[in-house]
Design a protein around this motif. Structure first.
Motif, mmCIF file in Angstrom:
data_model
loop_
_atom_site.group_PDB
_atom_site.id
_atom_site.type_symbol
_atom_site.label_atom_id
_atom_site.label_comp_id
_atom_site.label_asym_id
_atom_site.label_seq_id
_atom_site.Cartn_x
_atom_site.Cartn_y
_atom_site.Cartn_z
ATOM 1 N N THR A 1 8.976 45.660 -32.333
ATOM 2 C CA THR A 1 7.889 46.865 -32.305
ATOM 3 C C THR A 1 8.796 47.469 -33.243
ATOM 4 O O THR A 1 7.396 47.741 -34.746
ATOM 5 C CB THR A 1 7.898 47.592 -31.396
ATOM 6 O OG1 THR A 1 7.642 46.904 -30.100
ATOM 7 C CG2 THR A 1 7.216 48.753 -31.820
ATOM 8 N N ALA A 2 9.757 47.585 -33.901
ATOM 9 C CA ALA A 2 10.065 48.308 -35.317
ATOM 10 C C ALA A 2 9.967 47.482 -36.131
ATOM 11 O O ALA A 2 9.488 48.209 -36.938
ATOM 12 C CB ALA A 2 11.794 49.382 -34.866
ATOM 13 N N ALA A 3 10.178 45.859 -35.874
ATOM 14 C CA ALA A 3 10.680 45.271 -37.221
ATOM 15 C C ALA A 3 9.448 44.845 -37.714
ATOM 16 O O ALA A 3 8.726 44.815 -39.151
ATOM 17 C CB ALA A 3 10.341 44.004 -37.123
ATOM 18 N N ALA A 4 8.073 44.740 -36.903
ATOM 19 C CA ALA A 4 6.657 44.874 -37.065
ATOM 20 C C ALA A 4 5.889 46.556 -37.991
ATOM 21 O O ALA A 4 5.589 46.415 -38.992
ATOM 22 C CB ALA A 4 6.129 44.816 -36.058
ATOM 23 N N ARG A 5 6.259 47.346 -37.566
ATOM 24 C CA ARG A 5 5.916 48.685 -38.548
ATOM 25 C C ARG A 5 6.614 48.286 -39.264
ATOM 26 O O ARG A 5 6.035 49.419 -39.930
ATOM 27 C CB ARG A 5 6.368 50.014 -37.163
ATOM 28 C CG ARG A 5 5.761 51.227 -37.601
ATOM 29 C CD ARG A 5 6.800 52.538 -37.286
ATOM 30 N NE ARG A 5 6.273 52.230 -35.148
ATOM 31 C CZ ARG A 5 7.607 52.153 -34.379
ATOM 32 N NH1 ARG A 5 8.501 51.813 -34.715
ATOM 33 N NH2 ARG A 5 6.989 51.729 -32.606
ATOM 34 N N SER A 6 8.206 48.452 -39.706
ATOM 35 C CA SER A 6 8.654 48.291 -40.643
ATOM 36 C C SER A 6 7.793 47.400 -41.768
ATOM 37 O O SER A 6 8.240 47.667 -43.272
ATOM 38 C CB SER A 6 9.846 48.207 -40.454
ATOM 39 O OG SER A 6 10.425 46.865 -40.505
ATOM 40 N N ILE A 7 7.075 46.833 -42.164
ATOM 41 C CA ILE A 7 6.474 45.425 -42.585
ATOM 42 C C ILE A 7 4.816 45.636 -42.177
ATOM 43 O O ILE A 7 4.393 45.409 -42.788
ATOM 44 C CB ILE A 7 7.181 44.909 -42.831
ATOM 45 C CG1 ILE A 7 6.746 43.770 -41.491
ATOM 46 C CG2 ILE A 7 8.489 44.574 -42.909
ATOM 47 C CD1 ILE A 7 7.145 42.764 -41.825
ATOM 48 N N ASN A 8 4.095 46.911 -41.588
ATOM 49 C CA ASN A 8 3.051 46.823 -41.513
ATOM 50 C C ASN A 8 2.473 45.568 -41.034
ATOM 51 O O ASN A 8 0.681 45.638 -41.342
ATOM 52 C CB ASN A 8 2.670 47.582 -42.831
ATOM 53 C CG ASN A 8 2.903 48.653 -43.317
ATOM 54 O OD1 ASN A 8 2.776 49.718 -42.496
ATOM 55 N ND2 ASN A 8 2.811 48.875 -44.968
ATOM 56 N N LEU A 9 2.852 45.419 -39.884
ATOM 57 C CA LEU A 9 1.883 44.076 -39.335
ATOM 58 C C LEU A 9 1.659 44.348 -38.098
ATOM 59 O O LEU A 9 2.685 45.611 -37.323
ATOM 60 C CB LEU A 9 3.251 42.941 -39.147
ATOM 61 C CG LEU A 9 3.540 42.140 -40.596
ATOM 62 C CD1 LEU A 9 4.386 40.949 -39.707
ATOM 63 C CD2 LEU A 9 2.285 41.364 -40.698
ATOM 64 N N SER A 10 1.184 44.335 -37.325
ATOM 65 C CA SER A 10 0.740 44.469 -35.799
ATOM 66 C C SER A 10 1.692 43.448 -34.979
ATOM 67 O O SER A 10 2.821 42.801 -35.604
ATOM 68 C CB SER A 10 -0.722 44.077 -35.052
ATOM 69 O OG SER A 10 -1.296 42.385 -35.355
ATOM 70 N N GLN A 11 1.874 43.991 -33.359
ATOM 71 C CA GLN A 11 3.178 43.166 -32.311
ATOM 72 C C GLN A 11 3.021 41.788 -32.261
ATOM 73 O O GLN A 11 3.470 41.041 -32.786
ATOM 74 C CB GLN A 11 3.199 44.335 -30.689
ATOM 75 C CG GLN A 11 4.432 43.808 -30.812
ATOM 76 C CD GLN A 11 4.925 44.336 -29.814
ATOM 77 O OE1 GLN A 11 4.478 45.840 -29.854
ATOM 78 N NE2 GLN A 11 5.727 43.510 -28.875
ATOM 79 N N PRO A 12 1.173 41.892 -31.983
ATOM 80 C CA PRO A 12 1.113 40.017 -32.294
ATOM 81 C C PRO A 12 1.658 39.457 -33.344
ATOM 82 O O PRO A 12 1.859 38.331 -33.176
ATOM 83 C CB PRO A 12 -0.334 40.319 -31.835
ATOM 84 C CG PRO A 12 -0.901 41.592 -30.786
ATOM 85 C CD PRO A 12 0.159 42.685 -32.127
ATOM 86 N N ALA A 13 0.459 39.941 -34.776
ATOM 87 C CA ALA A 13 1.206 39.101 -35.610
ATOM 88 C C ALA A 13 2.851 38.972 -35.912
ATOM 89 O O ALA A 13 3.515 37.954 -36.591
ATOM 90 C CB ALA A 13 0.648 39.925 -37.020
ATOM 91 N N MET A 14 3.568 40.374 -35.578
ATOM 92 C CA MET A 14 5.227 39.440 -35.800
ATOM 93 C C MET A 14 5.614 38.661 -34.133
ATOM 94 O O MET A 14 6.555 37.368 -34.790
ATOM 95 C CB MET A 14 5.753 41.025 -34.959
ATOM 96 C CG MET A 14 7.089 41.018 -35.802
ATOM 97 S SD MET A 14 8.433 40.288 -36.940
ATOM 98 C CE MET A 14 7.893 41.260 -38.419
ATOM 99 N N SER A 15 4.968 39.001 -32.725
ATOM 100 C CA SER A 15 5.145 37.399 -32.416
ATOM 101 C C SER A 15 4.890 36.245 -32.992
ATOM 102 O O SER A 15 5.674 35.473 -32.817
ATOM 103 C CB SER A 15 4.162 37.820 -31.119
ATOM 104 O OG SER A 15 5.011 39.190 -30.480
ATOM 105 N N ALA A 16 4.068 36.445 -33.380
ATOM 106 C CA ALA A 16 3.375 35.271 -34.142
ATOM 107 C C ALA A 16 4.565 34.730 -35.222
ATOM 108 O O ALA A 16 4.792 33.233 -35.358
ATOM 109 C CB ALA A 16 2.493 34.799 -34.582
ATOM 110 N N ALA A 17 5.367 35.383 -36.329
ATOM 111 C CA ALA A 17 5.702 34.711 -36.827
ATOM 112 C C ALA A 17 7.067 34.267 -36.648
ATOM 113 O O ALA A 17 7.852 33.517 -37.206
ATOM 114 C CB ALA A 17 5.918 36.434 -38.255
ATOM 115 N N VAL A 18 7.765 35.139 -35.171
ATOM 116 C CA VAL A 18 9.243 34.485 -34.728
ATOM 117 C C VAL A 18 9.137 33.012 -34.039
ATOM 118 O O VAL A 18 9.823 32.336 -34.398
ATOM 119 C CB VAL A 18 9.316 35.063 -33.657
ATOM 120 C CG1 VAL A 18 10.140 35.210 -32.986
ATOM 121 C CG2 VAL A 18 9.397 36.747 -33.846
#
Length: 322
Positions: A24-41
């Protein structure tokens, strides 16, 4: 954008994950939603054929593969930021840059406050974040997570550096300490109770402790403190003594009943230096702040001019020890 099959945006996500260790913190730091960050992972795992992160409670624990990628990814991103994106000339008067600096309380009291005063006049929008010296300072430099490190030169790593100012260690005691004689000798120094400094969680010894241990001497340690600035308070109303840098002792002597004596130990002169990440070497903002630090350090009288008697004694003691 893809480069040899890798979406380069994923490197930004990987760097954020390595820094925050929380999705969550990583997504917030680069202005991504949590689902978008999960997809990036998920895409990172597919590309590198490795899990990269394991969950331990709410914390992401990197795998050895992720740890191996971290430094190179951060280096690449910093290079792009400093060489491509931030290619504009640096205007201190208009800048809102915030410099992160690792330094000790000693440096704060005898040096950095002058820098802060000057920057407030010349670059009112520029700010600072001062951090205590930590065990992982080299990793912070390598990742570019800090702009500067100020500490004794012998403890620095491979990154670029420049000398700032020198100092010498002295013995300090409460002004009313009746056990101090006019001819303060090494034997008397060793016979008294001491307040000593040990740094960090690993309790690293200060220069005086290291010097004595190397030569097989052991003092009667009565109080252990975390920094040199804590020594004067621990001496008040006691027969104890301490060892600390002269410039800092003089600072505290203005407001504390402190007696300063020549140290009967040939401890080498202390040289404080500034170090910065290698990738910041050509960063205009870093160059400006380096110049400011060096100019303010040059205004401080060199040790041999400011304290000639102690300088002569230091040379004499070093010759005797040799």
């Amino acid at each position: 954008m893809r480069f040899k099959g890798l979406d380069l945006n994923l490197l930004v996500a990987l760097d954020a994950l390595m820094t925050e260790r929380n999705l969550t913190a990583a997504a917030r730091s680069i202005n991504l939603s949590q689902p978008a960050m999960s997809a990036a992972v998920a895409r990172l795992r597919t590309y590198f054929r490795d899990e990269l992160f394991m969950m331990a409670g709410r914390e992401l624990v990197p795998t050895p593969r992720a740890e191996g990628l971290a430094a190179s990814v951060r280096e690449a991103l910093l290079h792009i930021q400093l060489s491509v994106i931030s290619g504009q000339p640096f205007d201190p008067a208009q800048s809102e840059r915030r410099f992160r600096v690792i330094l000790s309380d000693y440096v704060t009291l005898v040096f950095i406050e002058k820098v802060v005063e000057r920057v407030a006049r010349e670059a009112p929008g520029v700010g600072f974040e001062f951090m205590q010296i930590a065990e992982d300072f080299e990793e912070l430099l390598q990742r570019g997570d800090v702009d500067f490190l100020i500490m004794p030169e012998p403890f620095m790593s491979k990154h670029p550096r420049a000398e700032l100012f020198d100092d010498v260690f002295v013995c300090v005691a409460c002004e009313g300490n009746g056990r101090i004689s006019e001819s303060f000798s090494f034997d008397q120094y060793m016979s008294m109770g001491h307040v000593v400094v040990k740094f960090g969680c690993s309790l690293k010894p200060a220069a005086d402790d290291w010097y004595l241990r190397e030569r097989g001497y052991s003092r009667r340690v009565e109080v252990v403190v975390q920094s040199f600035s804590m020594i004067p308070a621990m001496l008040s109303g006691t027969a104890r003594i301490g060892t600390m840098p002269l410039r800092l002792a003089q600072h505290w002597a203005k407001t504390t009943p402190l007696r300063i004596l020549d140290l009967p130990l040939p401890i080498p002169t202390l040289t404080e230096a500034v170090q910065w990440p290698m990738l910041h070497n050509t960063d205009p903002a870093s160059l400006w702040m380096r110049q400011t630090l060096l100019q303010e350090a040059a205004r401080m009288a060199p040790f041999k001019q400011a304290f000639p008697a102690l300088a002569r004694q230091s040379v004499c003691l070093e010759s005797t020890a040799a």
